[in-house]
Design an enzyme around this catalytic site. Structure first.
Site, mmCIF file in Angstrom:
data_model
loop_
_atom_site.group_PDB
_atom_site.id
_atom_site.type_symbol
_atom_site.label_atom_id
_atom_site.label_comp_id
_atom_site.label_asym_id
_atom_site.label_seq_id
_atom_site.Cartn_x
_atom_site.Cartn_y
_atom_site.Cartn_z
ATOM 1 N N HIS A 149 0.870 -1.185 0.000
ATOM 2 C CA HIS A 149 0.000 0.000 0.000
ATOM 3 C C HIS A 149 0.912 1.242 0.000
ATOM 4 O O HIS A 149 1.761 1.371 -0.878
ATOM 5 C CB HIS A 149 -0.908 -0.104 1.242
ATOM 6 C CG HIS A 149 -2.092 0.816 1.294
ATOM 7 N ND1 HIS A 149 -2.516 1.570 0.220
ATOM 8 C CD2 HIS A 149 -2.954 1.117 2.303
ATOM 9 C CE1 HIS A 149 -3.581 2.274 0.580
ATOM 10 N NE2 HIS A 149 -3.857 2.021 1.837
ATOM 11 N N HIS A 178 -2.259 -1.809 -9.804
ATOM 12 C CA HIS A 178 -3.233 -1.204 -8.902
ATOM 13 C C HIS A 178 -4.502 -2.035 -8.954
ATOM 14 O O HIS A 178 -4.869 -2.531 -10.008
ATOM 15 C CB HIS A 178 -3.539 0.243 -9.334
ATOM 16 C CG HIS A 178 -4.150 1.047 -8.238
ATOM 17 N ND1 HIS A 178 -5.490 1.042 -7.996
ATOM 18 C CD2 HIS A 178 -3.586 1.863 -7.308
ATOM 19 C CE1 HIS A 178 -5.737 1.827 -6.959
ATOM 20 N NE2 HIS A 178 -4.597 2.339 -6.525
ATOM 21 N N ASP A 180 2.905 5.692 -6.547
ATOM 22 C CA ASP A 180 4.137 5.555 -5.786
ATOM 23 C C ASP A 180 5.385 5.453 -6.648
ATOM 24 O O ASP A 180 6.499 5.512 -6.137
ATOM 25 C CB ASP A 180 4.052 4.312 -4.882
ATOM 26 C CG ASP A 180 3.086 4.534 -3.736
ATOM 27 O OD1 ASP A 180 3.067 5.653 -3.206
ATOM 28 O OD2 ASP A 180 2.345 3.595 -3.393
HETATM 29 N N1 ACO Z 1 4.941 -6.621 -10.467
HETATM 30 C C1 ACO Z 1 4.830 -7.835 -11.072
HETATM 31 N N2 ACO Z 1 3.685 -8.521 -11.160
HETATM 32 C C2 ACO Z 1 2.591 -7.962 -10.616
HETATM 33 C C3 ACO Z 1 2.616 -6.705 -9.973
HETATM 34 C C4 ACO Z 1 3.852 -6.033 -9.921
HETATM 35 N N3 ACO Z 1 3.957 -4.830 -9.336
HETATM 36 N N4 ACO Z 1 1.377 -6.394 -9.519
HETATM 37 C C5 ACO Z 1 0.588 -7.416 -9.857
HETATM 38 N N5 ACO Z 1 1.320 -8.363 -10.524
HETATM 39 C C6 ACO Z 1 0.822 -9.603 -11.121
HETATM 40 C C7 ACO Z 1 0.427 -10.614 -10.050
HETATM 41 O O1 ACO Z 1 1.527 -11.441 -9.712
HETATM 42 C C8 ACO Z 1 -0.685 -11.356 -10.746
HETATM 43 O O2 ACO Z 1 -0.117 -12.220 -11.704
HETATM 44 P P1 ACO Z 1 -0.798 -13.657 -12.019
HETATM 45 O O3 ACO Z 1 -2.147 -13.329 -12.593
HETATM 46 O O4 ACO Z 1 0.132 -14.319 -12.959
HETATM 47 O O5 ACO Z 1 -0.909 -14.353 -10.685
HETATM 48 C C9 ACO Z 1 -1.412 -10.265 -11.543
HETATM 49 O O6 ACO Z 1 -0.410 -9.263 -11.807
HETATM 50 C C10 ACO Z 1 -2.585 -9.621 -10.793
HETATM 51 O O7 ACO Z 1 -2.094 -9.095 -9.575
HETATM 52 P P2 ACO Z 1 -2.873 -9.133 -8.200
HETATM 53 O O8 ACO Z 1 -1.864 -9.238 -7.098
HETATM 54 O O9 ACO Z 1 -3.972 -10.138 -8.264
HETATM 55 O O10 ACO Z 1 -3.538 -7.689 -8.208
HETATM 56 P P3 ACO Z 1 -4.154 -6.962 -6.959
HETATM 57 O O11 ACO Z 1 -5.204 -6.066 -7.479
HETATM 58 O O12 ACO Z 1 -4.528 -7.948 -5.906
HETATM 59 O O13 ACO Z 1 -2.909 -6.137 -6.370
HETATM 60 C C11 ACO Z 1 -1.355 -4.421 -5.970
HETATM 61 C C12 ACO Z 1 -2.707 -4.787 -6.568
HETATM 62 C C13 ACO Z 1 -1.282 -4.881 -4.495
HETATM 63 C C14 ACO Z 1 -1.179 -2.903 -5.987
HETATM 64 C C15 ACO Z 1 -0.231 -5.117 -6.781
HETATM 65 O O14 ACO Z 1 -0.286 -4.665 -8.122
HETATM 66 C C16 ACO Z 1 1.148 -4.892 -6.199
HETATM 67 O O15 ACO Z 1 1.561 -5.609 -5.301
HETATM 68 N N6 ACO Z 1 1.919 -3.869 -6.711
HETATM 69 C C17 ACO Z 1 3.223 -3.542 -6.173
HETATM 70 C C18 ACO Z 1 3.094 -2.757 -4.882
HETATM 71 C C19 ACO Z 1 2.620 -1.336 -5.116
HETATM 72 O O16 ACO Z 1 3.156 -0.623 -5.965
HETATM 73 N N7 ACO Z 1 1.659 -0.923 -4.297
HETATM 74 C C20 ACO Z 1 1.128 0.439 -4.323
HETATM 75 C C21 ACO Z 1 -0.264 0.471 -4.843
HETATM 76 S S1 ACO Z 1 -0.859 2.125 -4.876
HETATM 77 C C22 ACO Z 1 -1.272 2.409 -3.264
HETATM 78 O O17 ACO Z 1 -1.615 1.551 -2.511
HETATM 79 C C23 ACO Z 1 -1.182 3.749 -2.795
#
Ligand code: ACO
Length: 433
Positions: free
Chosen positions: A268, A307, A363
């Site tokens: 987050h 996201h 971010d």
């Molecule tokens: N890098 C690589 N792969 C990713 C990333 C990433 N940053 N984000 C998602 N994926 C992949 C997942 O592994 C998943 O792959 P799969 O379908 O092969 O299993 C797919 O994309 C879908 O991802 P989910 O985790 O299901 O998406 P969710 O909506 O649950 O998560 C989140 C969103 C937590 C923001 C995620 O994208 C993440 O962890 N990003 C990195 C952390 C980040 O930048 N957080 C800040 C968000 S903005 C905020 O909170 C202010």
């Protein structure tokens, strides 16, 4: 539109139910009537991460993730970032309308009046270890405010609520700046009420022996814009914590501390700090392909990408990229920017990221600007929490005034043992744990 209903057939019993749609959603409680027999509990909805569940109605922030739209109270984020100040936007978010000139003046005066903190809070903060993480200090100190303002418990009184809102918005930059000074072993710098909200914050962070701190106007404006962009983002993890804790009628200080705790996680608000660590780990543009390969192989994530809601560009990331230009004119370019731009370009053209609709989020660039401005990475999430306090408080007010809201209490699907009896100690065999 007529006939706003769903017809559901239960294939177990062959019975049919007509369920009304409420603003395009099914009320989960309407599913409970679907039972196999009178003993049956009834159908529940199962949605562990709220992937498709609205937990409330809200008129504060509108997001269209597919189109990359973000609006506060109907106003596009781009216009607010360009034309308004942070405290003006805070007023809009909290009260629903833009302030008039007089209302804004009064509002700024009221907030400024609450920037000081009790000397005992300062002493409390002195007790933190020299290397305590600023976010841990912020969360704990916000919670501690609850003990200084016992009147805050009277959450049903609108005047009392308003006073706590003023206190929290006024004091959070002071506490945030004190966490920073504490971690550097510097004496705390008290608020300067002649300055704007962001200038005063910068003064409390960086004032040394000079009688008055003069913030660079371009940097103060960039920080103000960053604060506007972070002020609210509807039902995310932190806001959900605020609403969940607030729903038990806990006071706003402990509820805000819970929201800030949720924000601190690396998935987050903690992601901005992680982005900087990641860019350091990559170290050079030449090493990006190897890093991307590692991420695609399931080793770690590309921090600052992806996201839950935005499946197109995050509109805040676009504005931040523009603000970065203004900051770098003053500070010189952060060398990490080249790595970030190259990383973004490679990721945006890579099948893995395209298929999963992963784009830079708020971010990705914010940390690079903050670092250029002189902030340590450990302060990045604190910089997020300051403006988000406004959103949390607006959501908290909305929750308390919503007649449909009750204490948040999810159901579960129990997967454990059926009833079993305790075996006497002498007859037990060691279990695997
Ligand atoms: N890098 C690589 N792969 C990713 C990333 C990433 N940053 N984000 C998602 N994926 C992949 C997942 O592994 C998943 O792959 P799969 O379908 O092969 O299993 C797919 O994309 C879908 O991802 P989910 O985790 O299901 O998406 P969710 O909506 O649950 O998560 C989140 C969103 C937590 C923001 C995620 O994208 C993440 O962890 N990003 C990195 C952390 C980040 O930048 N957080 C800040 C968000 S903005 C905020 O909170 C202010």
């Amino acid at each position: 539109m007529s006939n706003e209903t769903l017809t559901i057939t239960d294939n177990r019993t062959k019975k049919t139910y007509e369920v009304p749609l409420f603003k395009g959603a099914v009320r989960a409680m309407d599913l409970r009537q679907i039972k196999t027999d009178a003993e049956d509990f009834g159908v529940m909805s199962y949605d562990p991460a709220f992937m498709n569940t609205a937990s409330c109605q809200s008129s504060i922030t509108y997001i269209n993730g597919d189109k990359g739209i973000l609006r506060y109270r109907g106003y596009p984020i781009e216009q607010l970032a360009e034309q308004c100040t942070f405290l003006e936007v805070a007023y809009l978010i909290l009260f629903g309308e833009m302030p008039s000139e007089t209302q804004l003046k009064d509002w700024v005066r009221e907030i400024t009046h609450h920037t000081m903190i009790h000397e005992n809070i300062k002493k409390f903060m002195d007790g933190f270890h020299y290397d305590a993480h600023p976010m841990g200090m912020l969360v704990s100190t916000i919670a501690a405010l609850s003990t200084f303002y016992p009147d805050a418990k009277n959450i049903q009184d609108a005047q009392v609520r308003r006073l706590q809102i003023l206190r929290l918005i006024g004091k959070i930059p002071t506490i945030a700046a004190f966490t920073y000074r504490h971690s550097l072993g510097l004496p705390y710098a008290y608020p300067d009420n002649d300055l704007s909200y962001t200038e005063n914050f910068m003064s409390m962070l960086w004032k040394m022996a000079e009688p008055k701190f003069a913030a660079n106007p371009a940097l103060a404006r960039a920080l103000d814009i960053l604060f506007i962009l972070h002020a609210d983002h509807e039902q995310n993890c932190g806001t959900n914590a605020m609403r969940s804790v607030g729903s038990s009628f806990a006071d706003p200080y402990v509820a805000t501390a819970a929201a800030a705790a949720a924000l601190s996680g690396p998935l987050h608000g903690g992601a901005n700090e992680e982005v900087l660590k990641m860019l350091d780990e990559i170290g050079h543009v030449d090493r990006i392909p190897a890093f991307i390969k590692q991420v695609k192989g399931g080793k770690g994530k590309l921090m600052g990408f992806g996201h839950r809601v935005y499946k197109n560009y995050d509109p805040r990331a676009r504005i931040i990229k523009q603000a970065a230009e203004e900051v770098f004119k003053v500070t010189g370019k952060n060398p990490k920017l080249d790595i970030a731009i190259a990383l973004e370009q490679i990721a945006l053209h890579d099948e893995y990221f395209i298929k999963r609709k992963l784009y830079p989020n708020v971010d990705f660039y914010s940390g690079i600007i903050y670092q250029a401005m002189g902030f340590k990475p450990e302060m990045f999430t604190v910089l997020f929490a300051i403006p988000r306090t406004v959103g949390w408080l607006a959501q908290w007010q909305e929750l308390l005034q919503d007649p449909e809201q009750k204490i948040a209490r999810p159901r579960q699907i129990y997967t454990g043992y059926e009833k079993r009896d305790v075996v006497p100690m002498a007859k037990r065999t060691p279990c695997k744990n």
